[in-house]
Scaffold this active site. Structure first.
Site, PDB file in Angstrom:
ATOM      1  N   LYS A  54       0.846  -1.207   0.000  1.00 50.79           N
ATOM      2  CA  LYS A  54       0.000   0.000   0.000  1.00 50.79           C
ATOM      3  C   LYS A  54       0.880   1.256   0.000  1.00 50.79           C
ATOM      4  CE  LYS A  54      -3.813  -2.420   2.215  1.00 50.79           C
ATOM      5  NZ  LYS A  54      -4.605  -2.753   3.401  1.00 50.79           N
ATOM      6  N   GLN A  98      -4.460  -1.557   9.699  1.00 54.01           N
ATOM      7  CA  GLN A  98      -4.494  -2.875   9.063  1.00 54.01           C
ATOM      8  C   GLN A  98      -5.114  -3.909   9.995  1.00 54.01           C
ATOM      9  OE1 GLN A  98      -3.715  -3.411   5.893  1.00 54.01           O
ATOM     10  NE2 GLN A  98      -3.995  -5.635   5.942  1.00 54.01           N
ATOM     11  N   ASP A 121     -10.828   3.153   4.226  1.00 52.56           N
ATOM     12  CA  ASP A 121     -11.192   1.733   4.126  1.00 52.56           C
ATOM     13  C   ASP A 121     -12.701   1.560   3.935  1.00 52.56           C
ATOM     14  OD1 ASP A 121      -9.327  -0.352   4.224  1.00 52.56           O
ATOM     15  OD2 ASP A 121      -8.900  -0.010   6.349  1.00 52.56           O
TER      16      ASP A 121
HETATM   17  N1  GUN Z   1      -7.105  -6.718   6.187  1.00 53.82           N
HETATM   18  C1  GUN Z   1      -7.493  -7.429   5.102  1.00 53.82           C
HETATM   19  N2  GUN Z   1      -8.072  -6.619   4.185  1.00 53.82           N
HETATM   20  C2  GUN Z   1      -8.045  -5.368   4.716  1.00 53.82           C
HETATM   21  C3  GUN Z   1      -8.495  -4.110   4.233  1.00 53.82           C
HETATM   22  O1  GUN Z   1      -9.050  -3.956   3.138  1.00 53.82           O
HETATM   23  N3  GUN Z   1      -8.268  -3.052   5.064  1.00 53.82           N
HETATM   24  C4  GUN Z   1      -7.677  -3.192   6.297  1.00 53.82           C
HETATM   25  N4  GUN Z   1      -7.537  -2.109   7.043  1.00 53.82           N
HETATM   26  N5  GUN Z   1      -7.274  -4.351   6.756  1.00 53.82           N
HETATM   27  C5  GUN Z   1      -7.450  -5.434   5.968  1.00 53.82           C
END
Ligand code: GUN
Length: 295
Positions: A54, A98, A121
């Site tokens: 990311k 995350q 998100d």
């Molecule tokens: N863990 C797995 N997928 C995601 C996501 O799209 N966002 C976040 N913050 N954590 C995740």
């Protein structure tokens, strides 16, 4: 028939090229640089690789990206204080914590603490509520990416029978909701299946589109699908390790067998995965535009 492979890698690149131009334009015309912070607690290897991807993508697009990595024994209070700090920081437009978080931290409490305006998100209940109502909001990244994959590959969704497998808050529930709405890649008749569904194959066999988000490698087999089905495989399952130490991945769909019957199919890797990160970038740019009063 052998399916058309939907390349998330290629579609994501096209969207990233569009975003790169948009970010350059924001800087040039408005002196606005979108800012993202990613917060990782602990050392889960999958989470580490997602977060670093990311950040790398953000940098490549000209987005200011900060990566904060905290030890696994960070307290809930400490994490909440950090979120509060970034809520107040005008240089930060998007905050991503995350998931999963270590067991001693209440995930819901942390997600609810993020300012909905910075919730790139799309997990905060304000944004979930707006999504369900079809209002302008941050869409959750994986479902948002699936909508783009479908519409940019020309999969017809209007009136289609869609079967979603998996009822998670991150994928199953939101994609089922979005695809029944009157919107691009929507207008479908949606069935949401899950672990307690009595006869999964009875549902998948009549589906025009299957979205598999269960986390069980190769669970959807060729005998479970009809000819001409379109398949979106959200699963990223580590099924082994190569000699060079790289994870070997498999989706939730038996790709080799199902591609012989399907009209469209996404591969793993290179399908949904690159789209999720790209839609996070899109949400971050949208957050920067909103914060600057540009929309
Ligand atoms: N863990 C797995 N997928 C995601 C996501 O799209 N966002 C976040 N913050 N954590 C995740």
């Amino acid at each position: 028939m052998s399916a058309k492979i939907i390349s998330g890698t290629e579609i994501a690149k096209a969207i990233r090229d569009e975003l790169k131009e948009e970010v350059a334009g924001l800087k040039e015309k408005h002196n606005v640089v979108p800012g993202l912070v990613t917060i990782l607690v602990g050392d889960n290897p999958a989470s580490q690789s997602y977060v670093s991807a990311k950040n790398k993508t953000a940098h490549a697009l000209g987005i200011n990206s900060e990566q904060v990595t905290l030890p696994a024994d960070t307290s809930e209070q400490e994490l909440l204080a950090l979120v509060a700090k970034y809520n107040q920081d005008p240089k930060i437009n998007g905050i991503l914590v995350q998931l999963p978080l270590p067991k001693h931290i209440n995930e819901t409490k942390v997600l609810y603490a993020i300012d909905p305006e910075k919730d790139v998100d799309g997990f905060h209940p304000v944004n979930v509520g707006k999504m369900v109502l079809g209002e302008q909001c941050y869409l959750p990244c994986t479902p948002h990416g699936i909508l783009e994959l479908l519409s940019r590959s020309g999969v017809k969704t209007s009136g289609a029978e869609v079967v979603v497998i998996g009822r998670s808050n991150i994928v199953g529930k939101p994609i089922a909701n979005l695809m029944l709405q009157k919107r691009p890649a929507g207008d479908a008749t949606v069935t949401l299946c899950h672990t307690r569904t009595k006869d999964l194959a009875a549902h998948t066999k009549r589906a025009d589109i299957i979205i598999a988000a269960v986390g069980v490698p190769k669970m959807v087999t060729a005998d479970m699908v009809k000819d001409g089905v379109a398949i979106i495989d959200v699963g990223v399952n580590r099924i082994g390790m190569s000699e060079s130490g790289k994870a070997i991945l498999a989706g939730d769909v038996d790709f080799e067998a199902v591609k012989e019957k399907a009209s469209f199919i996404t591969p793993v890797p290179g399908g949904v995965g690159p789209m999720t990160i790209t839609m996070l970038m899109k949400n971050t740019v949208q957050a920067a535009r909103q914060a600057a009063g540009l929309e």
